[in-house]
Each structure stands twice: as structure tokens, then as C-alpha cells.
Write a protein that holds these residues in place. Sequence first.
Motif, PDB file in Angstrom:
ATOM      1  N   ASN A 104       8.592   8.524  -5.868  1.00 33.17           N
ATOM      2  CA  ASN A 104       7.492   8.837  -6.792  1.00 33.17           C
ATOM      3  C   ASN A 104       6.628   7.608  -7.055  1.00 33.17           C
ATOM      4  O   ASN A 104       5.408   7.720  -7.216  1.00 33.17           O
ATOM      5  N   ARG A 105       7.254   6.441  -7.102  1.00 31.14           N
ATOM      6  CA  ARG A 105       6.496   5.203  -7.305  1.00 31.14           C
ATOM      7  C   ARG A 105       5.565   4.958  -6.122  1.00 31.14           C
ATOM      8  O   ARG A 105       4.401   4.575  -6.301  1.00 31.14           O
ATOM      9  N   LEU A 106       6.071   5.181  -4.906  1.00 30.32           N
ATOM     10  CA  LEU A 106       5.233   5.003  -3.722  1.00 30.32           C
ATOM     11  C   LEU A 106       4.072   6.001  -3.727  1.00 30.32           C
ATOM     12  O   LEU A 106       2.948   5.655  -3.367  1.00 30.32           O
ATOM     13  N   GLU A 107       4.351   7.212  -4.176  1.00 30.71           N
ATOM     14  CA  GLU A 107       3.303   8.236  -4.236  1.00 30.71           C
ATOM     15  C   GLU A 107       2.228   7.845  -5.238  1.00 30.71           C
ATOM     16  O   GLU A 107       1.031   8.061  -5.001  1.00 30.71           O
ATOM     17  N   ARG A 108       2.623   7.255  -6.350  1.00 22.57           N
ATOM     18  CA  ARG A 108       1.630   6.805  -7.341  1.00 22.57           C
ATOM     19  C   ARG A 108       0.782   5.673  -6.778  1.00 22.57           C
ATOM     20  O   ARG A 108      -0.422   5.586  -7.051  1.00 22.57           O
ATOM     21  N   LEU A 109       1.401   4.795  -5.978  1.00 22.52           N
ATOM     22  CA  LEU A 109       0.636   3.724  -5.331  1.00 22.52           C
ATOM     23  C   LEU A 109      -0.440   4.307  -4.427  1.00 22.52           C
ATOM     24  O   LEU A 109      -1.562   3.796  -4.357  1.00 22.52           O
ATOM     25  N   GLN A 110      -0.116   5.384  -3.745  1.00 24.37           N
ATOM     26  CA  GLN A 110      -1.057   5.998  -2.811  1.00 24.37           C
ATOM     27  C   GLN A 110      -2.226   6.660  -3.520  1.00 24.37           C
ATOM     28  O   GLN A 110      -3.321   6.750  -2.967  1.00 24.37           O
ATOM     29  N   SER A 111      -2.003   7.110  -4.731  1.00 24.92           N
ATOM     30  CA  SER A 111      -3.078   7.775  -5.472  1.00 24.92           C
ATOM     31  C   SER A 111      -3.904   6.800  -6.296  1.00 24.92           C
ATOM     32  O   SER A 111      -4.899   7.184  -6.913  1.00 24.92           O
ATOM     33  N   LEU A 122      -5.023  -6.640   9.112  1.00 28.29           N
ATOM     34  CA  LEU A 122      -3.668  -6.965   9.556  1.00 28.29           C
ATOM     35  C   LEU A 122      -2.755  -7.223   8.369  1.00 28.29           C
ATOM     36  O   LEU A 122      -1.658  -6.677   8.281  1.00 28.29           O
ATOM     37  N   HIS A 123      -3.223  -8.043   7.447  1.00 30.55           N
ATOM     38  CA  HIS A 123      -2.396  -8.351   6.283  1.00 30.55           C
ATOM     39  C   HIS A 123      -2.203  -7.124   5.398  1.00 30.55           C
ATOM     40  O   HIS A 123      -1.152  -6.943   4.789  1.00 30.55           O
ATOM     41  N   ARG A 124      -3.218  -6.272   5.342  1.00 28.28           N
ATOM     42  CA  ARG A 124      -3.083  -5.023   4.593  1.00 28.28           C
ATOM     43  C   ARG A 124      -2.031  -4.127   5.250  1.00 28.28           C
ATOM     44  O   ARG A 124      -1.210  -3.506   4.568  1.00 28.28           O
ATOM     45  N   ALA A 125      -2.028  -4.080   6.579  1.00 31.42           N
ATOM     46  CA  ALA A 125      -1.041  -3.267   7.299  1.00 31.42           C
ATOM     47  C   ALA A 125       0.373  -3.758   7.010  1.00 31.42           C
ATOM     48  O   ALA A 125       1.280  -2.961   6.734  1.00 31.42           O
ATOM     49  N   LEU A 126       0.563  -5.072   7.049  1.00 27.98           N
ATOM     50  CA  LEU A 126       1.893  -5.628   6.800  1.00 27.98           C
ATOM     51  C   LEU A 126       2.334  -5.381   5.357  1.00 27.98           C
ATOM     52  O   LEU A 126       3.520  -5.134   5.090  1.00 27.98           O
ATOM     53  N   ARG A 127       1.375  -5.417   4.438  1.00 30.33           N
ATOM     54  CA  ARG A 127       1.712  -5.133   3.043  1.00 30.33           C
ATOM     55  C   ARG A 127       2.108  -3.668   2.875  1.00 30.33           C
ATOM     56  O   ARG A 127       3.067  -3.352   2.160  1.00 30.33           O
ATOM     57  N   LEU A 128       1.381  -2.773   3.510  1.00 32.23           N
ATOM     58  CA  LEU A 128       1.717  -1.350   3.445  1.00 32.23           C
ATOM     59  C   LEU A 128       3.116  -1.091   4.008  1.00 32.23           C
ATOM     60  O   LEU A 128       3.894  -0.312   3.442  1.00 32.23           O
ATOM     61  N   GLU A 131       5.752  -2.248   1.502  1.00 32.19           N
ATOM     62  CA  GLU A 131       5.891  -1.259   0.430  1.00 32.19           C
ATOM     63  C   GLU A 131       6.624  -0.017   0.934  1.00 32.19           C
ATOM     64  O   GLU A 131       7.438   0.578   0.214  1.00 32.19           O
ATOM     65  N   CYS A 132       6.344   0.350   2.179  1.00 31.74           N
ATOM     66  CA  CYS A 132       6.982   1.527   2.780  1.00 31.74           C
ATOM     67  C   CYS A 132       8.487   1.316   2.903  1.00 31.74           C
ATOM     68  O   CYS A 132       9.277   2.228   2.623  1.00 31.74           O
ATOM     69  N   ARG A 133       8.888   0.121   3.309  1.00 30.32           N
ATOM     70  CA  ARG A 133      10.321  -0.180   3.413  1.00 30.32           C
ATOM     71  C   ARG A 133      10.993  -0.120   2.043  1.00 30.32           C
ATOM     72  O   ARG A 133      12.053   0.472   1.881  1.00 30.32           O
ATOM     73  N   ARG A 134      10.358  -0.767   1.088  1.00 29.85           N
ATOM     74  CA  ARG A 134      10.986  -0.940  -0.223  1.00 29.85           C
ATOM     75  C   ARG A 134      11.095   0.372  -0.991  1.00 29.85           C
ATOM     76  O   ARG A 134      12.145   0.687  -1.557  1.00 29.85           O
ATOM     77  N   TRP A 135      10.008   1.138  -1.027  1.00 27.47           N
ATOM     78  CA  TRP A 135       9.972   2.340  -1.871  1.00 27.47           C
ATOM     79  C   TRP A 135       9.879   3.634  -1.060  1.00 27.47           C
ATOM     80  O   TRP A 135       9.737   4.702  -1.635  1.00 27.47           O
ATOM     81  N   HIS A 289       2.093   6.150   4.010  1.00 23.68           N
ATOM     82  CA  HIS A 289       1.996   4.690   4.040  1.00 23.68           C
ATOM     83  C   HIS A 289       2.083   4.177   5.474  1.00 23.68           C
ATOM     84  O   HIS A 289       1.309   3.297   5.883  1.00 23.68           O
ATOM     85  N   LEU A 290       3.021   4.714   6.234  1.00 21.93           N
ATOM     86  CA  LEU A 290       3.196   4.317   7.619  1.00 21.93           C
ATOM     87  C   LEU A 290       1.942   4.611   8.439  1.00 21.93           C
ATOM     88  O   LEU A 290       1.460   3.770   9.202  1.00 21.93           O
ATOM     89  N   SER A 291       1.398   5.812   8.263  1.00 29.16           N
ATOM     90  CA  SER A 291       0.207   6.214   9.005  1.00 29.16           C
ATOM     91  C   SER A 291      -0.981   5.325   8.670  1.00 29.16           C
ATOM     92  O   SER A 291      -1.740   4.907   9.553  1.00 29.16           O
ATOM     93  N   ASN A 292      -1.150   5.023   7.394  1.00 27.76           N
ATOM     94  CA  ASN A 292      -2.252   4.143   6.984  1.00 27.76           C
ATOM     95  C   ASN A 292      -2.086   2.737   7.546  1.00 27.76           C
ATOM     96  O   ASN A 292      -3.062   2.079   7.918  1.00 27.76           O
ATOM     97  N   ALA A 293      -0.838   2.264   7.608  1.00 27.01           N
ATOM     98  CA  ALA A 293      -0.585   0.940   8.183  1.00 27.01           C
ATOM     99  C   ALA A 293      -0.957   0.920   9.666  1.00 27.01           C
ATOM    100  O   ALA A 293      -1.560  -0.048  10.159  1.00 27.01           O
ATOM    101  N   LEU A 294      -0.611   1.974  10.380  1.00 25.97           N
ATOM    102  CA  LEU A 294      -0.963   2.043  11.802  1.00 25.97           C
ATOM    103  C   LEU A 294      -2.477   2.035  12.000  1.00 25.97           C
ATOM    104  O   LEU A 294      -2.990   1.436  12.956  1.00 25.97           O
ATOM    105  N   GLU A 295      -3.197   2.701  11.093  1.00 29.72           N
ATOM    106  CA  GLU A 295      -4.668   2.699  11.194  1.00 29.72           C
ATOM    107  C   GLU A 295      -5.238   1.309  10.943  1.00 29.72           C
ATOM    108  O   GLU A 295      -6.214   0.902  11.578  1.00 29.72           O
ATOM    109  N   ARG A 296      -4.638   0.560  10.014  1.00 26.28           N
ATOM    110  CA  ARG A 296      -5.099  -0.821   9.766  1.00 26.28           C
ATOM    111  C   ARG A 296      -4.839  -1.680  11.008  1.00 26.28           C
ATOM    112  O   ARG A 296      -5.658  -2.519  11.386  1.00 26.28           O
ATOM    113  N   LEU A 297      -3.672  -1.482  11.635  1.00 27.05           N
ATOM    114  CA  LEU A 297      -3.375  -2.235  12.858  1.00 27.05           C
ATOM    115  C   LEU A 297      -4.359  -1.879  13.971  1.00 27.05           C
ATOM    116  O   LEU A 297      -4.779  -2.748  14.738  1.00 27.05           O
TER     117      LEU A 297
END
Length: 477
Positions: A104-111, A122-128, A131-135, A289-297
Motif C-alpha cells: 500500500n505504501r508503494l501504491e501511495r508513492l505511485q499516486s 538513469l538515476h530515476r530508474a535506479l531509484r524506482l 523502491e520496488c525492491r524495498r516495498w 514501478h518496474l515498468s516505469n523504471a524500464l521506460e526510464r532506462l
Amino acid sequence: PYIDVRNSFNSFLPQDLPEHIQHAVIDAWLHRLREYPELHDKVEFQVAQTAFDLAFEATFQTRYQSALSRTDFTHYAECVRHLTNRNVLWCKSSTLVQALTSINRLERLQSGAQPARSYDPLHRALRLLDECRRWGTLPFAGIARHAFIAEALLRSAVETGAFTQGRLDEFKRSLTTVGSRVGRDFAKVLQGQMSRRQFLQRHGHLRPGSFDIASQRYDQRPDLFRATHLQQTFAGPEDRAFSLTTKESTFLNRSIQKAGLTFSAEDLLQYAALAIMGREHAKYVFSRHLSNALERLAAWGEALGLSRDDISFLTLHDFAGVPSPIAGKAQTRFRELAESRRTDANEMRGIRLGYILRGPRDLYIVPLHGNSANFITIEAVEGRRAPLESRTATSVDLFKKIVCIENADPGFDWIFAKGIAGLITKFGGANSHMAIRCAEMKIPAAIGVGEPLFERLSQWRSIELNCREKVVRPLYA
């Protein structure tokens, strides 16, 4: 992508189990897997005993009678029973609730508000991904383990006669998973009850092959809603309430008490519903989160002149310590690295390994172990074979065809809008996303048929899929 099976099996054991019992149990499980390698994708149900289900002792005696002394078995059983009670009788401090809270925390981050476009991709992708790993993926793994525990308990209820398979199927169809919601929204678009834009805002991040950067997302597929035969049962009815009969409740409660478990039949169904629906929701959320990270990459690579296919040959370790903006030499290095690995991959395509590596001999003599497929529903169907890959156009005609996919994730849910006759996958377990979706919609499926049979399918034009008889065979070669 091989895993250490002994290490994985150790994670199934209660933490407070004496070491000598741990070794004996793990060795017994490994021996069974060596003897029956076709069970490699069913270890949670056919090899390891990950929960104290209603047939726990009988199952252990049938499979592993000589593995433990009576005293050690009693200790082992009590530890597993305590672990099971602690999981099913969930509360605010339970690992299931904690994992769902993280999702739910990850979902709130997305909204929330997104960083400005000038933010380095690149740095945004790594940050995403962090966050994806952690939450996301770590909590998802915990929820998935709960879902396996719930499934083991439900299966044992059928095995001991407390429940029928038909009633268990009804219970699962009563669960509204996120896949149902995606399907319902897709049907609404096709019926003109929802705009395409609204659908893509909600579900546009999904892509067939969640980890494949070269696979287009839903919001990148102009043909997503084109040439579609709407299957009326695509999303299923919205209200499918399930409740135990008095007889079922009495029988199930008696079986639970006999096993020394402290929860009720209603507790079990509530726990199972929360775990099964929670797992599908968690996968859906972390995939955004994963999909958005791939788009940043992909955006980062485009600026360097790298295609998505080039980036698919890079690893996250390659990006460690990469400065921004990237100097010309670094750009050249990434291009050369991608090309070198592409060459290596092409050269390696002739090398094949079995599903299980038991020793050095498996590097030279390569057995392709057959699988024991997981058949969903008791229906029988015939139809033309329709092979799919993650990059297949969504406009493909699948009406009344039997779809064949290597392994299917939520990004393939669009196939259910095509009026498919059935589904066959090379990989996948009885508790996988597609197994749940097919059971939910009463679509006959053979999940995880294995490599030998799946490869033979490519030579068949039409297929008979008989789930009651557990048979997949050719009609026309």
C-alpha cells in the motif's frame, strides 16, 4: 537463472527447528526431487511440506517415513503446526499484514507527485527499482508464501474429504483479484462503457513479459483494442459471494481441530482470500514501478543511441557509479558491451541444460525432464494452436483458439478478451497468476507442460485439451 534448491528449501522450515532435524528433512526433500525431477515446479505441494495441513502426518509417512525418528517427527510437526497457526490467525503484527502495508505504501508513492522531466532518467530508474525492491518485490515474496500456505491447507481439505474440488473451485471464483478488475475494465472499453484513455491511465503500465524492456506496454500498443472478439465471461460476474454450508463448516472445523490447529474454517477462508487476492494485487502494484523504471532506462538509452534491444543485454551492475551526464567514452563502452553480449548470446543458443543440475554429469548429459502439467477446470476443448510471445501484436486473432505461451504473467491478461478456447504454458505452477485467472473464468488450461511437450506443440496445427483426463494431444499435425 538457476537457484540453490537446498537454500530455497531451508527457507521453508520453521526458525526454531533443531539443526539435526533441519538437515534430515531437507535431505529427504532433495532425495525426492532427485527421484522425481518432474516435480521441480511443484515443490511446494509435492515435495516440501511448508505448512501443517490437514493431511500433514499421513503425507509425511507416505513420502519420508524413515527420515525422522518418532520423537524428532513429533518435534518437527509441532514446530510446523505452531508456524501455521501463527500465520493463519493473522493480526496487525502478522507478516501478511505488514507485507500488504508495504505494498500500500508503494501504491501511495505511485499516486503522488512525479519528479520533473529534467530528472536524470538513469538515476530515476535506479531509484524506482530500489523502491520496488524495498516495498514491492520483497513484500510480494512474503505474500506469495502465505498464498502457498493457504493453498496447501485448502488442497488438504479436499484430500481429507472436508471439501469437494468443485466447492474449492467455487470459492476461488468468488475472489475478486486485480486480474478480474483489469478484465472487467477491458470489457467496459470494448462495450463503450469506459474510455480507452481511462483504461490506460489505470492499467497502461502492464506489459507481456514484465521484465522485458523490448516488450511494449499496454499504453504503447495502438492495436490493444483492435479486432477483438469479446468473451462475455471475460471478467466474470461482479458478485460471486461464497459461504460454507452448515455441513461443510462442521466437517472442516472438525478436521482442523483434529489436526491440532487453533483457527476455524471461516478463519482459513478469510486468510486464503486475503493472501490470494493480496498476492495478485502486490504483483500488479510492483509491476508499475518496474515498468516505469524500464521506460526510464529506455529513455536514457535512446539519448545514447542505444535501442531497447541493446539495453536488454546490459545489467544493473553495469550502471554502478555511472556519472550523469555520461561522457563519450562511456557511451562507446555501453554500445560495445551490448554488442559483445549479443554475440555471446547468439553463440550460446546451441547449448541446452536441464531444469535441474544435480552434478557435473548434467553439464554434459542434458536430460529434458518432462513436467506433470497443472490442469485447470475439468473441461475439454479442441481448437487451433495460437503461439504467443511477449512481443506479439495484441491485434492477433485468438477467437476459439488454444493459446500457447512459454510463461504468462499479468501482462498477458488481454488474451481473455479474445474469446480463447484454452491456454497452455511451458512453465508455471498450480498457484500461478494464469492458473488463478483460468480457474476464475472456467477456461480449460494446462499450466507448466514442460519443454518436451511444449516443443512438440509447435508441430501441431490443432490441439485437444482435456483437463478431466489430464491429456494434451494433437488433432491435426
